[in-house]
Design a protein around this motif. Structure first.
Motif, short mmCIF file in Angstrom:
data_model
loop_
_atom_site.label_atom_id
_atom_site.label_comp_id
_atom_site.label_asym_id
_atom_site.label_seq_id
_atom_site.Cartn_x
_atom_site.Cartn_y
_atom_site.Cartn_z
N TYR A 11 -3.60 10.43 5.83
CA TYR A 11 -2.45 9.36 5.61
C TYR A 11 -1.14 10.11 5.60
N GLN A 12 -1.34 11.62 5.46
CA GLN A 12 -0.27 12.30 5.01
C GLN A 12 -0.55 13.00 7.29
N SER A 18 3.97 9.13 12.32
CA SER A 18 5.02 8.00 12.42
C SER A 18 6.62 8.72 12.06
N ILE A 19 6.74 9.52 11.27
CA ILE A 19 7.74 10.42 11.49
C ILE A 19 8.24 10.72 13.24
N TYR A 51 3.26 1.78 13.63
CA TYR A 51 2.81 3.40 13.24
C TYR A 51 4.27 3.85 12.79
N GLU A 52 5.16 3.41 13.18
CA GLU A 52 6.70 4.08 12.53
C GLU A 52 6.72 4.37 10.65
N GLU A 55 1.94 1.90 8.47
CA GLU A 55 1.22 0.30 8.19
C GLU A 55 0.40 0.70 8.90
N ALA A 56 -0.19 1.35 9.68
CA ALA A 56 -0.75 1.39 10.82
C ALA A 56 -1.34 2.86 11.03
N ARG A 57 -2.92 2.70 11.24
CA ARG A 57 -3.58 4.10 11.90
C ARG A 57 -3.48 4.13 13.43
#
Length: 66
Positions: A11-12, A18-19, A51-52, A55-57
């Motif tokens: 997740y991290q 995404s950032i 992605y941003e 919400e999705a891998r």
């Protein structure tokens, strides 16, 4: 950041990716649609949004192309 387990690590890492993607896209002045077009539509505008917003891998090959 807490990396105590694989799920949290995943997740991290996706959150960081995404950032990075959003900042890079904004720096270049691209909309989500622009970026999707520049990637020859291998991902959709909707997928880029997800992605941003973490919400999705994202798969590694997609991240590399972006």
């Amino acid at each position: 950041m807490n990396f105590d387990n694989d799920e949290n690590l995943d997740y991290q890492l996706n959150k960081i990716a995404s950032i990075v993607i959003k900042e890079k896209r904004n720096r270049k002045g691209y909309s989500l649609e622009d970026l999707a077009n520049k990637l020859n539509n291998i991902v959709t505008r909707q997928s880029l949004y997800r992605y941003e917003n973490n919400e999705a891998r994202m798969k590694n090959n997609i991240f590399k192309k972006i």
